[in-house]
Enzyme design. Sequence first.
Site, mmCIF file in Angstrom:
data_model
loop_
_atom_site.group_PDB
_atom_site.id
_atom_site.type_symbol
_atom_site.label_atom_id
_atom_site.label_comp_id
_atom_site.label_asym_id
_atom_site.label_seq_id
_atom_site.Cartn_x
_atom_site.Cartn_y
_atom_site.Cartn_z
ATOM 1 N N GLY A 1 0.815 -1.310 -0.048
ATOM 2 C CA GLY A 1 0.058 -0.121 -0.087
ATOM 3 C C GLY A 1 0.671 1.285 -0.139
ATOM 4 O O GLY A 1 0.259 2.411 0.285
ATOM 5 N N ARG B 1 3.200 -1.406 -6.057
ATOM 6 C CA ARG B 1 3.087 -0.155 -6.552
ATOM 7 C C ARG B 1 4.454 0.580 -6.482
ATOM 8 O O ARG B 1 5.117 1.161 -7.449
ATOM 9 C CB ARG B 1 1.686 0.570 -6.261
ATOM 10 N N ARG C 1 -6.804 2.710 -15.498
ATOM 11 C CA ARG C 1 -6.769 3.198 -14.306
ATOM 12 C C ARG C 1 -7.769 4.656 -14.210
ATOM 13 O O ARG C 1 -8.555 4.999 -13.438
ATOM 14 C CB ARG C 1 -5.410 3.468 -13.467
ATOM 15 N N CYS D 1 -13.285 3.010 -28.237
ATOM 16 C CA CYS D 1 -15.027 3.174 -28.296
ATOM 17 C C CYS D 1 -15.634 3.380 -26.976
ATOM 18 O O CYS D 1 -16.339 2.718 -26.699
ATOM 19 C CB CYS D 1 -15.511 2.554 -29.275
HETATM 20 N N1 LLP Z 1 -0.762 -7.286 -0.669
HETATM 21 C C1 LLP Z 1 -2.206 -7.446 -0.662
HETATM 22 C C2 LLP Z 1 -2.676 -8.189 -0.055
HETATM 23 C C3 LLP Z 1 -2.892 -6.604 -1.740
HETATM 24 O O1 LLP Z 1 -4.105 -6.860 -1.744
HETATM 25 C C4 LLP Z 1 -2.118 -5.674 -2.542
HETATM 26 C C5 LLP Z 1 -3.050 -4.814 -3.462
HETATM 27 C C6 LLP Z 1 -0.844 -5.476 -2.202
HETATM 28 C C7 LLP Z 1 -0.024 -6.226 -1.274
HETATM 29 C C8 LLP Z 1 -0.087 -4.562 -2.921
HETATM 30 O O2 LLP Z 1 -0.496 -3.082 -2.710
HETATM 31 P P1 LLP Z 1 0.559 -1.923 -3.384
HETATM 32 O O3 LLP Z 1 1.861 -1.916 -2.707
HETATM 33 O O4 LLP Z 1 0.584 -2.114 -4.813
HETATM 34 O O5 LLP Z 1 -0.415 -0.800 -3.204
HETATM 35 N N2 LLP Z 1 -5.526 -2.124 -9.332
HETATM 36 C C9 LLP Z 1 -5.424 -1.109 -8.454
HETATM 37 C C10 LLP Z 1 -4.690 -1.548 -7.033
HETATM 38 C C11 LLP Z 1 -5.311 -2.760 -6.262
HETATM 39 C C12 LLP Z 1 -4.633 -3.230 -5.445
HETATM 40 C C13 LLP Z 1 -4.930 -4.301 -4.794
HETATM 41 N N3 LLP Z 1 -4.099 -4.942 -3.843
HETATM 42 C C14 LLP Z 1 -4.708 0.238 -8.827
HETATM 43 O O6 LLP Z 1 -4.498 0.160 -10.059
HETATM 44 O O7 LLP Z 1 -4.367 1.130 -8.204
#
Ligand code: LLP
Length: 421
Positions: A239, A284, A320, A351
């Site tokens: 996150g 991310r 996104r 489209c």
């Molecule tokens: N761990 C778990 C259990 C997760 O559900 C996620 C992301 C992460 C780690 C990694 O989170 P990050 O560090 O990438 O924030 N498609 C969305 C993001 C969905 C994230 C889902 N879970 C977007 O494009 O913003």
Amino acid sequence: MEKVLRIQNVPVTKLAEEYGTPLYVYDENAIRQKLKDYKSLFTSELFDTEVLYASKAFCIKEMVKLVNEYGLSLDVVSGGEIYTALAAGFDPDRMYFNGNNKSVPEMDYAISSKVKTFFVDNIMEARYLVERMKNEDHQLHIILRVNPGVDAHTHKFIVTANVDSKFGIAIGLKDEIAQLIRLFDESENIVFDGFQAHIGSQIFDKNAFVAEIKTMTKFMYELQTEYGIQAKTLDLGGGFAAVYTEEDTPIPLPVVCDTIISTCQAMKEKYNLPLERVMIEPGRSIVAEAGSTLYTVGFQKTTLHKKYVFVDGGMSDNIRPALYEAKYSCDIANRMDEDKTEKVCVAGKLCESGDILVQQAMLPKCEPGDLLITYTTGAYGFTMSSHYNRIGRPAVVFVKDGQSRLVVKRDTYEDLIKQDL
Ligand code: LLP
């Protein structure tokens, strides 16, 4: 300022000529630096630490190889991610299988591939695994996904929200959780390691992580005193935020790591927990800023209130903005030295009215054939791309020290009908 933008010293015009557009371009050194930083910053003298790259952010073989090179572990959420990781030579001992509805074939595939650890999400999955592992001659490690009720999905975070999330078991259900752990303990081939939580994505406030840790360690203390359950592992999820526009000010990595480690250390001491390992799962923040997308500018159109600049991609390579109203910054990458005199809306070619990449951008006057770049597309861009409108997925290129290399080929028309019968 130079006219043409360079990435790792390669002019983007050269990349466009060589590989075509749209093109996902990754600064390989930027990815390497993040992997290295996480590995060196997330350490403690009181317990082991482990950083899992959440591969859903960007999962291709070359990325997995980089993760491996820096000794991080891997969070995988599907048979396909496991397959990709195995194909890249990643050790299943360092793979962690996540997900609220892993299918039976996926679980079987993971078990037969010797994926070491599952994050178990719910009681039905737990029962399946206990039965399934009876026939195995190896052990499966389990970390239980719980929901601490700390919601940090936006710029602000809220404690005791989101209790009905589809992920994990709410920490309030202590009896149910204790029962589950007893089930694991009675099972010869299952080793219960501890708990996992994940409170959201693109989090800007370090206090959200402090709240998560305080909530989780208090919960672990209660399980210990009320039920005699000892958990040695705490996984705090991912996150950590990335910079998309100048409005975004993520917590610097050293601060995030230090906050998490020091809070965990303090809580371990406060509650006298047998905590032996703390884990995080960044996705991310490792890849987002390292990636950009290059487009070729096509036609332009002026409506009553707007000027549109159209590019040769759009929601098929970056969903996104349409899905989350995500904001991006952009430039005309071959006119970096020109004044930004025009307020335009950058739209794709698909489209759908929602196929907008940047609602309002200040750009220099541009022409068909110019190159438009959107920044910070390295996470959840390629992985969430689609074949909508039968548009092929762009190629992916890694650039490092003045050299570029193709790591994913562009789809051909043939690729688009490959599975049609
Ligand atoms: N761990 C778990 C259990 C997760 O559900 C996620 C992301 C992460 C780690 C990694 O989170 P990050 O560090 O990438 O924030 N498609 C969305 C993001 C969905 C994230 C889902 N879970 C977007 O494009 O913003």
